[in-house]
Design an enzyme around this catalytic site. Sequence first.
Site, PDB file in Angstrom:
ATOM      1  N   ARG A   1     -11.926 -12.131 -20.122  1.00 14.94           N
ATOM      2  CA  ARG A   1     -12.258 -11.511 -18.778  1.00 14.94           C
ATOM      3  C   ARG A   1     -13.301 -10.392 -18.854  1.00 14.94           C
ATOM      4  O   ARG A   1     -13.828  -9.962 -19.562  1.00 14.94           O
ATOM      5  CB  ARG A   1     -10.854 -10.983 -18.269  1.00 14.94           C
ATOM      6  CG  ARG A   1      -9.833 -11.907 -18.110  1.00 14.94           C
ATOM      7  CD  ARG A   1      -9.898 -13.133 -17.136  1.00 14.94           C
ATOM      8  NE  ARG A   1      -8.893 -13.872 -17.067  1.00 14.94           N
ATOM      9  CZ  ARG A   1      -8.769 -15.107 -17.576  1.00 14.94           C
ATOM     10  NH1 ARG A   1      -9.655 -15.214 -18.423  1.00 14.94           N
ATOM     11  NH2 ARG A   1      -7.756 -15.828 -17.626  1.00 14.94           N
TER      12      ARG A   1
ATOM     13  N   TYR B   1      -3.211 -18.775  -4.497  1.00 16.27           N
ATOM     14  CA  TYR B   1      -4.034 -17.453  -4.191  1.00 16.27           C
ATOM     15  C   TYR B   1      -5.577 -17.916  -4.016  1.00 16.27           C
ATOM     16  O   TYR B   1      -6.246 -17.526  -3.201  1.00 16.27           O
ATOM     17  CB  TYR B   1      -3.988 -16.613  -5.100  1.00 16.27           C
ATOM     18  CG  TYR B   1      -4.935 -15.416  -5.187  1.00 16.27           C
ATOM     19  CD1 TYR B   1      -4.850 -14.462  -4.066  1.00 16.27           C
ATOM     20  CD2 TYR B   1      -5.538 -14.846  -6.297  1.00 16.27           C
ATOM     21  CE1 TYR B   1      -5.745 -13.639  -3.822  1.00 16.27           C
ATOM     22  CE2 TYR B   1      -6.427 -13.880  -6.364  1.00 16.27           C
ATOM     23  CZ  TYR B   1      -6.690 -13.514  -5.074  1.00 16.27           C
ATOM     24  OH  TYR B   1      -7.524 -11.946  -5.073  1.00 16.27           O
TER      25      TYR B   1
ATOM     26  N   PHE C   1      -9.336  -5.641   3.106  1.00 21.37           N
ATOM     27  CA  PHE C   1      -8.814  -5.723   1.474  1.00 21.37           C
ATOM     28  C   PHE C   1      -7.274  -6.211   1.882  1.00 21.37           C
ATOM     29  O   PHE C   1      -6.549  -5.945   0.917  1.00 21.37           O
ATOM     30  CB  PHE C   1      -8.851  -4.253   1.097  1.00 21.37           C
ATOM     31  CG  PHE C   1     -10.204  -3.719   0.851  1.00 21.37           C
ATOM     32  CD1 PHE C   1     -11.087  -4.220  -0.118  1.00 21.37           C
ATOM     33  CD2 PHE C   1     -10.630  -2.807   1.799  1.00 21.37           C
ATOM     34  CE1 PHE C   1     -12.360  -3.700  -0.490  1.00 21.37           C
ATOM     35  CE2 PHE C   1     -11.913  -2.219   1.428  1.00 21.37           C
ATOM     36  CZ  PHE C   1     -12.557  -2.637   0.613  1.00 21.37           C
TER      37      PHE C   1
ATOM     38  N   ILE D   1       0.437 -10.183 -25.617  1.00 19.24           N
ATOM     39  CA  ILE D   1      -0.632 -10.614 -25.581  1.00 19.24           C
ATOM     40  C   ILE D   1      -0.145 -12.410 -25.168  1.00 19.24           C
ATOM     41  O   ILE D   1       0.385 -12.884 -26.156  1.00 19.24           O
ATOM     42  CB  ILE D   1      -1.661 -10.457 -26.400  1.00 19.24           C
ATOM     43  CG1 ILE D   1      -1.965  -9.059 -26.767  1.00 19.24           C
ATOM     44  CG2 ILE D   1      -2.963 -11.215 -26.309  1.00 19.24           C
ATOM     45  CD1 ILE D   1      -2.587  -8.287 -25.360  1.00 19.24           C
TER      46      ILE D   1
ATOM     47  N   LEU E   1      -3.262  -6.605 -17.042  1.00 19.45           N
ATOM     48  CA  LEU E   1      -3.542  -6.364 -18.512  1.00 19.45           C
ATOM     49  C   LEU E   1      -3.615  -4.719 -18.667  1.00 19.45           C
ATOM     50  O   LEU E   1      -2.974  -4.259 -19.417  1.00 19.45           O
ATOM     51  CB  LEU E   1      -4.549  -6.906 -19.002  1.00 19.45           C
ATOM     52  CG  LEU E   1      -4.712  -6.995 -20.684  1.00 19.45           C
ATOM     53  CD1 LEU E   1      -3.833  -7.312 -21.531  1.00 19.45           C
ATOM     54  CD2 LEU E   1      -6.247  -7.472 -21.268  1.00 19.45           C
TER      55      LEU E   1
ATOM     56  N   GLY F   1      -1.691 -21.130 -15.942  1.00 22.57           N
ATOM     57  CA  GLY F   1      -2.640 -20.856 -15.115  1.00 22.57           C
ATOM     58  C   GLY F   1      -3.701 -19.930 -15.438  1.00 22.57           C
ATOM     59  O   GLY F   1      -4.560 -19.749 -14.821  1.00 22.57           O
TER      60      GLY F   1
ATOM     61  N   GLY G   1       0.861  -1.238  -0.021  1.00 25.37           N
ATOM     62  CA  GLY G   1      -0.087   0.056  -0.048  1.00 25.37           C
ATOM     63  C   GLY G   1       0.933   1.225  -0.040  1.00 25.37           C
ATOM     64  O   GLY G   1       2.118   0.991   0.178  1.00 25.37           O
TER      65      GLY G   1
HETATM   66  N1  UFG Z   1      -2.366 -10.656 -20.078  1.00 22.22           N
HETATM   67  C1  UFG Z   1      -1.630 -10.464 -21.368  1.00 22.22           C
HETATM   68  N2  UFG Z   1      -0.585  -9.695 -21.264  1.00 22.22           N
HETATM   69  C2  UFG Z   1       0.014  -9.277 -20.040  1.00 22.22           C
HETATM   70  C3  UFG Z   1      -1.030  -9.225 -18.879  1.00 22.22           C
HETATM   71  C4  UFG Z   1      -1.960 -10.187 -18.775  1.00 22.22           C
HETATM   72  O1  UFG Z   1      -2.170 -10.936 -22.315  1.00 22.22           O
HETATM   73  O2  UFG Z   1       0.997  -8.477 -19.886  1.00 22.22           O
HETATM   74  C5  UFG Z   1      -3.552 -11.225 -19.975  1.00 22.22           C
HETATM   75  C6  UFG Z   1      -3.542 -12.561 -19.293  1.00 22.22           C
HETATM   76  O3  UFG Z   1      -2.715 -13.746 -19.888  1.00 22.22           O
HETATM   77  C7  UFG Z   1      -5.228 -12.701 -18.935  1.00 22.22           C
HETATM   78  C8  UFG Z   1      -5.614 -11.226 -19.139  1.00 22.22           C
HETATM   79  O4  UFG Z   1      -4.480 -10.532 -19.685  1.00 22.22           O
HETATM   80  O5  UFG Z   1      -5.584 -13.514 -20.181  1.00 22.22           O
HETATM   81  C9  UFG Z   1      -6.006 -10.663 -17.860  1.00 22.22           C
HETATM   82  O6  UFG Z   1      -4.772 -10.799 -16.836  1.00 22.22           O
HETATM   83  P1  UFG Z   1      -4.483  -9.942 -15.493  1.00 22.22           P
HETATM   84  O7  UFG Z   1      -3.203 -10.545 -15.086  1.00 22.22           O
HETATM   85  O8  UFG Z   1      -4.923  -8.648 -15.874  1.00 22.22           O
HETATM   86  O9  UFG Z   1      -5.683 -10.755 -14.525  1.00 22.22           O
HETATM   87  P2  UFG Z   1      -5.837 -11.957 -14.281  1.00 22.22           P
HETATM   88  O10 UFG Z   1      -7.304 -12.481 -14.894  1.00 22.22           O
HETATM   89  O11 UFG Z   1      -5.035 -13.085 -14.104  1.00 22.22           O
HETATM   90  O12 UFG Z   1      -6.366 -12.116 -12.511  1.00 22.22           O
HETATM   91  C10 UFG Z   1      -7.241 -11.094 -12.185  1.00 22.22           C
HETATM   92  C11 UFG Z   1      -6.661 -10.734 -10.547  1.00 22.22           C
HETATM   93  C12 UFG Z   1      -6.903 -12.008  -9.901  1.00 22.22           C
HETATM   94  C13 UFG Z   1      -8.143 -12.669  -9.713  1.00 22.22           C
HETATM   95  C14 UFG Z   1      -8.744 -12.527 -11.329  1.00 22.22           C
HETATM   96  C15 UFG Z   1     -10.107 -12.866 -11.298  1.00 22.22           C
HETATM   97  O13 UFG Z   1      -5.165 -10.537 -10.541  1.00 22.22           O
HETATM   98  O14 UFG Z   1      -6.522 -11.488  -8.521  1.00 22.22           O
HETATM   99  O15 UFG Z   1      -8.405 -11.433 -11.940  1.00 22.22           O
HETATM  100  O16 UFG Z   1     -10.757 -13.119 -12.754  1.00 22.22           O
HETATM  101  F1  UFG Z   1      -8.196 -13.712  -9.294  1.00 22.22           F
END
Ligand code: UFG
Length: 326
Positions: free
Chosen positions: A221, A141, A73, A207, A190, A284, A36
């Site tokens: 998502r 997590y 949080f 991506i 992302l 994952g 934080g």
């Molecule tokens: N992605 C890319 N390039 C990047 C970063 C992310 O293509 O540089 C993709 C990831 O592979 C994924 C999508 O963008 O397909 C979203 O990825 P994020 O890392 O932004 O988020 P996540 O879906 O992995 O995870 C987030 C939170 C988690 C939560 C989840 C729930 O970080 O805590 O959403 O949907 F559990």
Amino acid sequence: MTVLVLGGAGYVGSHAVDMLLKRGYDVAVVDNLVTGHRESVPANVRFYEGDVRDQAFLADVFEKENIEGIMHFCAYSLVGESMQKPLMYFNNNVGGAQVILETMEEFGVKHIVFSSTAATFGIPEKSPISEKTPQKPINPYGESKLIMEKMMKWQSQATDMTYVALRYFNVAGAKDDGSIGEAHKNETHLIPIILQTALGQREFITIYGDDYHTPDGTCIRDYIDMEDLIEAHIKALEYLKAGGQSDQFNLGSSKGYSNLEVLETARKVTGKEIPSQMGERRAGDPDELVADSTKAGEILGWKAQNDLEHIITNAWKWHQSHPKGY
Ligand code: UFG
């Protein structure tokens, strides 16, 4: 009476503090400032720097404050990191929840609203994901958050404490004046990475994979706006205060966007080219995570109001005004 915001200096917590103050609540914050930022909380808010796992510290806060409810949080939340350091996740997330619940019982604090996650569902058999979808996490997590949900459930059955678990889908966005927003040391999400690329801080965005079972091959998502997310927390707290029973809700917009659609929307909002390249899959990542938030509508009267363009517009204001974070 005070709302105690645990992790109030983090990305989500700081927006909760801001909106609670705006709505006239008395607020106190606990944060250990590991992830934080003190600057994200107004200087005049009562701030206790310390770790919720430190029982004596937390008891001292409960002693000083007249707490009507808690928003929790303060947990670690990165899927990839949790795969590398599972015990760190169980220690902080589960261990923290244990001390919080014990302290609530000791001081007779009755209500807690806490952040759970879509990651508790793992790879769901069907989409959208409702509260009836089986929870089968595929990373520490998600597992740690599921354990937290179960701890809350058993404790609420054994005592008169009530809780609401809010399972976030993909949270993004910022306060609409861009004064607070997302600032992680090693960004993995992302939308912030796309916007850092738009600012020229990164050469390109990679991506992760285009061979998923989705129309354009990239992951889908469900993005939920920060303001909508905090609204759900306030509604949940009021629901508990009014005598509502303990419950869990999936929070999303019920609309999925592919990674390429997010990138296109960011190009439109920023007017920047945002160079990109296609890379390998990230371990994952499920193909699609979209929330069915019908239950939150029926019981809490909550519905996401803001779309992806709004989310990226506010996040862009934050990134432009705080290119180096806080
Ligand atoms: N992605 C890319 N390039 C990047 C970063 C992310 O293509 O540089 C993709 C990831 O592979 C994924 C999508 O963008 O397909 C979203 O990825 P994020 O890392 O932004 O988020 P996540 O879906 O992995 O995870 C987030 C939170 C988690 C939560 C989840 C729930 O970080 O805590 O959403 O949907 F559990």
